[in-house]
Scaffold this motif. Structure first.
Motif, PDB file in Angstrom:
ATOM      1  N   GLN A 327       0.837  -1.193   0.000  1.00  0.00           N
ATOM      2  CA  GLN A 327       0.000   0.000   0.000  1.00  0.00           C
ATOM      3  C   GLN A 327       0.875   1.248   0.000  1.00  0.00           C
ATOM      4  N   LEU A 328       0.972   1.866  -1.167  1.00  0.00           N
ATOM      5  CA  LEU A 328       1.669   3.146  -1.299  1.00  0.00           C
ATOM      6  C   LEU A 328       0.721   4.208  -0.765  1.00  0.00           C
ATOM      7  N   ILE A 329       1.227   5.167   0.051  1.00  0.00           N
ATOM      8  CA  ILE A 329       0.302   6.192   0.558  1.00  0.00           C
ATOM      9  C   ILE A 329       0.662   7.600   0.103  1.00  0.00           C
ATOM     10  N   GLY A 330       1.886   7.804  -0.341  1.00  0.00           N
ATOM     11  CA  GLY A 330       2.231   9.161  -0.771  1.00  0.00           C
ATOM     12  C   GLY A 330       3.589   9.220  -1.429  1.00  0.00           C
ATOM     13  N   ILE A 331       3.840  10.336  -2.102  1.00  0.00           N
ATOM     14  CA  ILE A 331       5.117  10.538  -2.789  1.00  0.00           C
ATOM     15  C   ILE A 331       5.558  11.975  -2.523  1.00  0.00           C
ATOM     16  N   SER A 332       6.838  12.159  -2.243  1.00  0.00           N
ATOM     17  CA  SER A 332       7.341  13.531  -2.195  1.00  0.00           C
ATOM     18  C   SER A 332       8.377  13.736  -3.284  1.00  0.00           C
ATOM     19  N   VAL A 333       8.390  14.951  -3.822  1.00  0.00           N
ATOM     20  CA  VAL A 333       9.387  15.318  -4.838  1.00  0.00           C
ATOM     21  C   VAL A 333      10.066  16.592  -4.357  1.00  0.00           C
ATOM     22  N   ILE A 340      -1.839  14.156  -3.499  1.00  0.00           N
ATOM     23  CA  ILE A 340      -2.556  13.085  -4.209  1.00  0.00           C
ATOM     24  C   ILE A 340      -3.467  12.440  -3.176  1.00  0.00           C
ATOM     25  N   PRO A 341      -4.775  12.390  -3.442  1.00  0.00           N
ATOM     26  CA  PRO A 341      -5.663  11.746  -2.458  1.00  0.00           C
ATOM     27  C   PRO A 341      -5.250  10.277  -2.264  1.00  0.00           C
ATOM     28  N   PRO A 342      -5.189   9.788  -1.015  1.00  0.00           N
ATOM     29  CA  PRO A 342      -4.752   8.409  -0.756  1.00  0.00           C
ATOM     30  C   PRO A 342      -5.571   7.371  -1.527  1.00  0.00           C
ATOM     31  N   PHE A 411       9.097   7.624  -1.845  1.00  0.00           N
ATOM     32  CA  PHE A 411       7.817   6.909  -1.805  1.00  0.00           C
ATOM     33  C   PHE A 411       7.518   6.547  -0.352  1.00  0.00           C
ATOM     34  N   TYR A 412       6.302   6.844   0.107  1.00  0.00           N
ATOM     35  CA  TYR A 412       5.877   6.500   1.468  1.00  0.00           C
ATOM     36  C   TYR A 412       4.862   5.373   1.437  1.00  0.00           C
ATOM     37  N   PHE A 413       5.034   4.436   2.367  1.00  0.00           N
ATOM     38  CA  PHE A 413       4.139   3.282   2.421  1.00  0.00           C
ATOM     39  C   PHE A 413       3.430   3.212   3.768  1.00  0.00           C
ATOM     40  N   GLU A 414       2.281   2.549   3.763  1.00  0.00           N
ATOM     41  CA  GLU A 414       1.540   2.244   4.976  1.00  0.00           C
ATOM     42  C   GLU A 414       2.493   1.638   6.017  1.00  0.00           C
ATOM     43  N   GLY A 415       2.359   2.062   7.253  1.00  0.00           N
ATOM     44  CA  GLY A 415       3.156   1.425   8.299  1.00  0.00           C
ATOM     45  C   GLY A 415       4.499   2.080   8.549  1.00  0.00           C
ATOM     46  N   GLY A 416       4.821   3.165   7.834  1.00  0.00           N
ATOM     47  CA  GLY A 416       6.038   3.913   8.143  1.00  0.00           C
ATOM     48  C   GLY A 416       7.250   3.601   7.289  1.00  0.00           C
ATOM     49  N   ALA A 417       7.136   2.672   6.348  1.00  0.00           N
ATOM     50  CA  ALA A 417       8.277   2.411   5.467  1.00  0.00           C
ATOM     51  C   ALA A 417       8.339   3.501   4.396  1.00  0.00           C
ATOM     52  N   SER A 418       9.559   3.842   3.994  1.00  0.00           N
ATOM     53  CA  SER A 418       9.694   4.781   2.885  1.00  0.00           C
ATOM     54  C   SER A 418      10.901   4.407   2.054  1.00  0.00           C
ATOM     55  N   LEU A 419      10.930   4.907   0.852  1.00  0.00           N
ATOM     56  CA  LEU A 419      12.000   4.566  -0.071  1.00  0.00           C
ATOM     57  C   LEU A 419      12.459   5.842  -0.765  1.00  0.00           C
TER      58      LEU A 419
END
Ligand SMILES: *[C@@H]1O[C@H](CO)[C@@H](O)[C@H](O)[C@H]1NC(C)=O
Ligand SMILES: *[C@@H]1O[C@H](CO)[C@@H](O)[C@H](O)[C@H]1NC(C)=O
Ligand SMILES: *[C@@H]1O[C@H](CO)[C@@H](O)[C@H](O)[C@H]1NC(C)=O
Ligand SMILES: *[C@@H]1O[C@H](CO)[C@@H](O)[C@H](O)[C@H]1NC(C)=O
Ligand SMILES: *[C@@H]1O[C@H](CO)[C@@H](O)[C@H](O)[C@H]1NC(C)=O
Ligand SMILES: *[C@@H]1O[C@H](CO)[C@@H](O)[C@H](O)[C@H]1NC(C)=O
Length: 479
Positions: A327-333, A340-342, A411-419
């Motif tokens: 579950q991707l929840i958001g993106i930052s640039v 972007i609505p979830p 890239f931000y994911f559900e649960g606090g993971a990010s890439l």
């Protein structure tokens, strides 16, 4: 003299500008030209293997080698390189294949009934290879590994129909003391059916066809036909007697000297399920970028490559049971979250795949990412798009100064993971740097699953804790 002073002044101003950009916040990153070139060239043939005596010889993890990288042992393998446009076309076929398998699940199997031989994923451009052992005594083979498909197969003698040329001698089951055929009326054989490959039904009036036979046609038309067998599989120092795999007797197409595929998908026949007792359904990999080595690790070795792992739940999606969905929840640039609505990401969701190269987002999410990326790249002359269907945001960096500044992408994911996407994952282009493009694209409809491709994953340790239903990302995974 005056000219030199002026250019020195502008150089100072330029440096100051970059300094300002870099220091005001961590929104943008500067890259030396060498690094950018290395990132771009990571898909081209690289230095000689002698630099890496450890190739294929790690005691506890399998070395992952980029097909075109330094540890790839054959010129024949290395020379099959592809342009960004070819990569895009390949991805599009693979996405079609993924989405048709998902529509099949949604429409209750009609697709399989009407087009039985079109279920696999294309192989021809899979980028990453590992070496594993089959049989007794153990023979080693170079295979593509694929988290998007579940069946493991290799070419086998007597190649009753035809075999293509491969790096190692072709596996001969009759020389392996531990090999046995799988009868077509066994549970093993019926287990294959959910893996959406065509399996020949048992024919009680025929005495000749009593072994479990299969046909896989991948989306790029590569086809493998053969029978299923059991033999000992050797993964580094671990030995698995009675591993089920396809023994290919004939193919249409060429697999670029690679003996077959290691299937790490989610179906029951997957290597992940077959080794569950030993490894507890956990594996991880780090996909190397240019000139470095990655690995494929199983069980307790998974998760030891990075010190900073954050997890996100693996979604059980009944529409896409063969795939790993997150579950991707958001993106930052450039340090700013895109608005972007979830719900855009939530429905239907995002697949993580080792065999897709670029990253595909719902159209509105891609449009937002592209627009923010363009705003961060106004210092660079645009170049023509490579294709209207993706790779549509390109720059001519061939005449740029030694440092190139591109916005960060997280890239931000559900649960606090990010890439925090590495440079290698953000852009793709030719080695002259005259057409360097944003390495993201839109799915063809908002109803299609997004796909996190392998460029995005490069340099991270990606941990598939299937039993624990979570997926982790750890930075600095290949070092
Ligand atoms: C692999 O490593 C083992 C033990 O370290 C060594 O004996 C063997 O020669 C190595 N093989 C290759 C191909 O380098
Ligand atoms: C592969 O490329 C190298 C260098 O470009 C060349 O020398 C070699 O002949 C090529 N091999 C094949 C099989 O095309
Ligand atoms: C299998 O055994 C036969 C006879 O012993 C031998 O000629 C052949 O080379 C072997 N094949 C392989 C792939 O080892
Ligand atoms: C079963 O095998 C027999 C003999 O080989 C053949 O004639 C028949 O067509 C086969 N039936 C099916 C459904 O494949
Ligand atoms: C695959 O092969 C079939 C039959 O040979 C052909 O009709 C079809 O166009 C091919 N598809 C692709 C994608 O090349
Ligand atoms: C961006 O969104 C992520 C995920 O919702 C959040 O963790 C992060 O703090 C946000 N960043 C900013 C700068 O708002």
């Amino acid at each position: 003299m005056a000219i030199r002073q002026a250019s020195f002044l502008s150089y100072l101003l330029y440096s100051f500008f970059i300094l300002l950009l870099c220091c005001s916040c961590d929104k943008v990153k500067a890259y030396g030209r060498e690094r950018l070139e290395a990132a771009i060239n990571s898909r081209l043939p690289a230095a000689s293997c002698s630099l890496f005596p450890q190739c294929y010889n790690h005691s506890t993890k399998l070395q992952i080698v980029h097909k075109n990288g330094p540890c790839s042992q054959s010129d024949l393998v290395k020379n099959t390189t592809f342009s960004p446009l070819q990569i895009l076309l390949h991805d599009q076929l693979r996405l079609q294949s993924i989405h048709s398998r998902i529509s099949n699940a949604i429409s209750g199997g009609q697709f399989r009934a009407s087009i039985p031989a079109k279920f696999g994923l294309p192989l021809g451009m899979a980028e990453y290879i590992v070496k594993v052992g089959f049989g007794t005594p153990t023979q080693y083979f170079t295979l593509f590994f694929d988290t998007g498909s579940s069946v493991t197969w290799i070419q086998c003698q007597p190649c009753a129909i035809s075999c293509y040329q491969q790096l190692e001698p072709i596996f001969d089951p009759s020389n392996s003391s531990s090999y046995s055929f799988i009868p077509c009326d066994s549970d093993y054989c019926s287990q294959l059916i959910p893996a959406v490959y065509s399996v020949q039904p048992c024919n009680s009036t025929s005495t000749t066809i009593s072994t479990c036979t299969y046909q896989i046609t991948y989306m790029d038309n590569f086809t493998s036909i053969g029978y299923f067998g059991l033999d000992t599989l050797t993964l580094s120092s671990d030995v698995f007697p009675g591993f089920q795999f396809g023994c290919s007797q004939g193919t249409r197409g060429d697999n670029g000297m690679i003996a077959g595929t290691l299937g790490l998908g989610r179906d029951q026949v997957s290597l992940v399920s077959q080794t569950a007792k030993t490894y507890g359904e956990i594996f991880s990999y780090c996909l190397p970028s240019s000139n470095s080595l990655g690995y494929l690790a199983f069980g307790s070795q998974a998760g030891t490559g990075s010190t900073s792992i954050k997890y996100t739940p693996l979604v059980i999606d009944l529409n896409a049971p063969s795939f790993y969905v997150v579950q991707l929840i958001g993106i930052s640039v450039g340090g700013r979250n895109l608005s972007i609505p979830p719900s855009v990401f939530k429905s239907p969701g995002t697949i993580i795949d080792s065999g897709t190269t670029l990253t595909y987002l719902p159209p509105s999410a891609y449009a937002a990412l592209r627009s923010a990326f363009r705003q961060g790249m106004t210092n660079y002359p645009p170049a023509p798009p490579l294709s209207p269907d993706g790779l549509d945001t390109c720059y001519d960096l061939s005449k740029s100064a030694t440092n190139v500044v591109t916005p960060s992408v997280v890239f931000y994911f559900e649960g606090g993971a990010s890439l925090d996407v590495d440079l290698t994952g953000r852009v793709i282009g030719d080695s002259s740097l005259s057409q360097v493009c944003l390495a993201f694209a839109a799915t063809s409809s908002p109803n299609e699953f997004g796909v996190l491709g392998n460029l995005l994953q490069q340099t991270y340790e990606v941990i598939y804790d299937v039993a624990g239903q979570r997926l982790g990302f750890g930075s600095g995974g290949c070092t």
